[in-house]
Design a protein around this motif. Sequence first.
Motif, PDB file in Angstrom:
ATOM      1  N   VAL A 146      97.027  57.754  44.363  1.00  0.00           N
ATOM      2  CA  VAL A 146      98.422  58.019  44.746  1.00  0.00           C
ATOM      3  C   VAL A 146      98.668  57.459  46.142  1.00  0.00           C
ATOM      4  O   VAL A 146      98.051  57.914  47.117  1.00  0.00           O
ATOM      5  N   MET A 147      99.553  56.469  46.249  1.00  0.00           N
ATOM      6  CA  MET A 147      99.850  55.909  47.578  1.00  0.00           C
ATOM      7  C   MET A 147     100.982  56.698  48.236  1.00  0.00           C
ATOM      8  O   MET A 147     102.043  56.891  47.662  1.00  0.00           O
ATOM      9  N   THR A 148     100.722  57.146  49.437  1.00  0.00           N
ATOM     10  CA  THR A 148     101.728  57.856  50.233  1.00  0.00           C
ATOM     11  C   THR A 148     101.939  57.049  51.523  1.00  0.00           C
ATOM     12  O   THR A 148     101.307  56.013  51.709  1.00  0.00           O
ATOM     13  N   SER A 149     102.795  57.569  52.398  1.00  0.00           N
ATOM     14  CA  SER A 149     102.926  56.923  53.717  1.00  0.00           C
ATOM     15  C   SER A 149     102.810  58.017  54.777  1.00  0.00           C
ATOM     16  O   SER A 149     102.813  59.207  54.449  1.00  0.00           O
ATOM     17  N   ASP A 150     102.778  57.603  56.040  1.00  0.00           N
ATOM     18  CA  ASP A 150     102.709  58.591  57.131  1.00  0.00           C
ATOM     19  C   ASP A 150     103.868  59.583  57.031  1.00  0.00           C
ATOM     20  O   ASP A 150     103.764  60.721  57.457  1.00  0.00           O
ATOM     21  N   TYR A 172      89.970  63.740  39.931  1.00  0.00           N
ATOM     22  CA  TYR A 172      90.428  62.429  39.454  1.00  0.00           C
ATOM     23  C   TYR A 172      91.709  61.979  40.147  1.00  0.00           C
ATOM     24  O   TYR A 172      92.329  61.022  39.739  1.00  0.00           O
ATOM     25  N   ILE A 173      92.118  62.720  41.170  1.00  0.00           N
ATOM     26  CA  ILE A 173      93.321  62.297  41.912  1.00  0.00           C
ATOM     27  C   ILE A 173      92.917  61.940  43.341  1.00  0.00           C
ATOM     28  O   ILE A 173      92.264  62.726  44.021  1.00  0.00           O
ATOM     29  N   HIS A 174      93.288  60.748  43.785  1.00  0.00           N
ATOM     30  CA  HIS A 174      92.866  60.244  45.093  1.00  0.00           C
ATOM     31  C   HIS A 174      94.076  59.742  45.864  1.00  0.00           C
ATOM     32  O   HIS A 174      94.741  58.816  45.403  1.00  0.00           O
ATOM     33  N   PHE A 175      94.333  60.333  47.006  1.00  0.00           N
ATOM     34  CA  PHE A 175      95.485  59.924  47.820  1.00  0.00           C
ATOM     35  C   PHE A 175      95.059  58.882  48.852  1.00  0.00           C
ATOM     36  O   PHE A 175      93.947  58.940  49.375  1.00  0.00           O
ATOM     37  N   PHE A 176      95.924  57.944  49.133  1.00  0.00           N
ATOM     38  CA  PHE A 176      95.680  57.017  50.242  1.00  0.00           C
ATOM     39  C   PHE A 176      97.020  56.648  50.865  1.00  0.00           C
ATOM     40  O   PHE A 176      98.053  56.708  50.209  1.00  0.00           O
ATOM     41  N   ARG A 177      96.955  56.286  52.145  1.00  0.00           N
ATOM     42  CA  ARG A 177      98.199  55.986  52.873  1.00  0.00           C
ATOM     43  C   ARG A 177      98.429  54.496  52.989  1.00  0.00           C
ATOM     44  O   ARG A 177      97.486  53.753  53.228  1.00  0.00           O
ATOM     45  N   GLN A 178      99.692  54.101  52.910  1.00  0.00           N
ATOM     46  CA  GLN A 178     100.028  52.705  53.125  1.00  0.00           C
ATOM     47  C   GLN A 178     100.315  52.469  54.615  1.00  0.00           C
ATOM     48  O   GLN A 178     100.368  53.415  55.404  1.00  0.00           O
ATOM     49  N   GLU A 179     100.519  51.225  54.971  1.00  0.00           N
ATOM     50  CA  GLU A 179     100.805  50.870  56.375  1.00  0.00           C
ATOM     51  C   GLU A 179     102.299  51.052  56.671  1.00  0.00           C
ATOM     52  O   GLU A 179     103.117  51.127  55.765  1.00  0.00           O
ATOM     53  N   MET A 180     102.619  51.100  57.956  1.00  0.00           N
ATOM     54  CA  MET A 180     104.017  51.248  58.377  1.00  0.00           C
ATOM     55  C   MET A 180     104.464  49.962  59.101  1.00  0.00           C
ATOM     56  O   MET A 180     103.643  49.199  59.597  1.00  0.00           O
ATOM     57  N   ALA A 181     105.770  49.773  59.155  1.00  0.00           N
ATOM     58  CA  ALA A 181     106.340  48.636  59.904  1.00  0.00           C
ATOM     59  C   ALA A 181     107.514  49.152  60.725  1.00  0.00           C
ATOM     60  O   ALA A 181     108.131  50.158  60.351  1.00  0.00           O
ATOM     61  N   PRO A 182     107.852  48.488  61.839  1.00  0.00           N
ATOM     62  CA  PRO A 182     108.993  48.969  62.628  1.00  0.00           C
ATOM     63  C   PRO A 182     110.299  48.744  61.871  1.00  0.00           C
ATOM     64  O   PRO A 182     110.382  47.857  61.022  1.00  0.00           O
ATOM     65  N   ALA A 183     111.301  49.550  62.172  1.00  0.00           N
ATOM     66  CA  ALA A 183     112.630  49.358  61.582  1.00  0.00           C
ATOM     67  C   ALA A 183     113.557  48.918  62.710  1.00  0.00           C
ATOM     68  O   ALA A 183     113.411  49.360  63.856  1.00  0.00           O
ATOM     69  N   ALA A 184     114.507  48.031  62.407  1.00  0.00           N
ATOM     70  CA  ALA A 184     115.297  47.415  63.482  1.00  0.00           C
ATOM     71  C   ALA A 184     116.780  47.350  63.156  1.00  0.00           C
ATOM     72  O   ALA A 184     117.193  47.510  62.008  1.00  0.00           O
ATOM     73  N   THR A 185     117.566  47.102  64.178  1.00  0.00           N
ATOM     74  CA  THR A 185     119.004  46.873  63.992  1.00  0.00           C
ATOM     75  C   THR A 185     119.180  45.504  63.324  1.00  0.00           C
ATOM     76  O   THR A 185     118.216  44.734  63.214  1.00  0.00           O
ATOM     77  N   TYR A 186     120.412  45.198  62.937  1.00  0.00           N
ATOM     78  CA  TYR A 186     120.666  43.899  62.296  1.00  0.00           C
ATOM     79  C   TYR A 186     120.371  42.739  63.246  1.00  0.00           C
ATOM     80  O   TYR A 186     120.218  41.605  62.831  1.00  0.00           O
ATOM     81  N   GLU A 187     120.294  43.042  64.537  1.00  0.00           N
ATOM     82  CA  GLU A 187     119.997  41.989  65.520  1.00  0.00           C
ATOM     83  C   GLU A 187     118.494  41.885  65.788  1.00  0.00           C
ATOM     84  O   GLU A 187     118.055  41.083  66.608  1.00  0.00           O
ATOM     85  N   GLY A 188     117.707  42.733  65.132  1.00  0.00           N
ATOM     86  CA  GLY A 188     116.262  42.648  65.289  1.00  0.00           C
ATOM     87  C   GLY A 188     115.717  43.482  66.435  1.00  0.00           C
ATOM     88  O   GLY A 188     114.564  43.325  66.845  1.00  0.00           O
ATOM     89  N   ARG A 189     116.513  44.397  66.974  1.00  0.00           N
ATOM     90  CA  ARG A 189     116.068  45.265  68.063  1.00  0.00           C
ATOM     91  C   ARG A 189     115.493  46.528  67.420  1.00  0.00           C
ATOM     92  O   ARG A 189     116.195  47.194  66.646  1.00  0.00           O
TER      93      ARG A 189
END
Length: 408
Positions: A146-150, A172-189
């Motif tokens: 099962v993939m989760t996130s932070d 038989y159930i194994h959890f693991f976390r995915q990676e995160m990425a920054p979120a930005a404004t439409y201008e990339g800030r």
Amino acid sequence: MTLETAKELLAKYHQEHVLQYYDTLSDKEKAALLEQIEQTDFSVTEQITAGKGEQARGVITPIQAMTLSEISENAENFTETGLEAIRAGKVAAVLLAGGMGTRLGSDNPKGMYDIGITKPVYIFERIIRNLFDVVDQAGTWIHMFVMTSDKNHEATTSFFEQQKYFGYNPEYIHFFRQEMAPAATYEGRVYMESKSRIATSPNGNGGWFASLKRAGLLSLIHDAGIEWLNVFAVDNVLQRIADPCFIGATLSRKCKVGAKVVRKADPDEKVGVMCLEDGRPSIVEYYEQTEQLRNTRNADGEPAYNFGVILNYLFHEKSLEEICDTALPLHVVEKKIPYMNEAGEFIKPEEPNGCKFESLILDMIHLLDTCLPYEVVREKEFAPVKNKTGIDSVESARALLQQNGYTL
Ligand code: UTP
């Protein structure tokens, strides 16, 4: 990372505002922010100005799908082959549950959503029940990753515990976390979610195998002799998981991946369709489908690009190990991003207010050289819960569940 190096890095990507409140933070917060800066890939924000991250496409031609009639003619053989593989422990399931489900708008993980009417029926519960059908048929437990996130790991794992894994064997159930990425404004800030934290979101469902590997779960896969991974989305409450007939068909056709597909409801349906791209299997997203592509017909007069993917794939595990270091394209996705405003208040927007950066599982298909598109009956296997009401919603999924005889 020192403050000086952080400043240099942020300046390179025009993100100096990240340190705006640095002097007001406690030592612990300062250290945490510097660590987050070090771990963040700010280069993704440049995708916004670099043409939204979409890549130029190769030559698109139709791909042959295995249709319902061909499947029903061979159903017995396929099912037997699939059950044999399951009984030999060669098949595991992978639940992608790291998404934020922003369209549904619930604060909890999507799998905790209760789609019941007269009694609680959680989405996770429906998934486990669906898996149980095959566990009972095969007479053996099936591993599920099962993939989760932070953002939802704690809530997801506690919910499974609290619900006693809905009767499933927790070993038989194994959890693991995915990676995160920054979120930005439409201008990339990049957005800040507090004075000491950059707003982040899960980095898409395309990184699932890399995250599984990073979590050290490949050793379990190797030790258990798992050769096939059935990957599926959390929000299709009708889907068949570890479906023996689908597994048997993919194995019999010696393909590296099988993809469950449905016939498009109409030419304009917003679903990615299977095709060949420069001779390799691929998917054209709905927003890339030209008028010409939508109107092309095959020799039988049927639409040539008529099979939409439903995010249920069976991957050959060893083939994934071969491709997992290949970078996937990054997609810029418009979403609602909770953030801290200039006044220091935490805002949860009602409308999309910026971009997230995601790699997508559908781009993995093109890295493999053989794929079997396998047709399923939409009304029996496709009830996605994306929105509260309307298309692909709680309402439509409830109606489909009831139509299939489920009591809600
Ligand atoms: P969606 O594309 O529906 O995205 O995910 P989402 O983030 O859950 O929902 P919205 O768009 O914000 O409303 C399809 C599947 O991929 C998983 C989801 O959990 C779902 O099963 N997913 C998506 C991840 O596991 N990680 C991600 O980063 C994104």
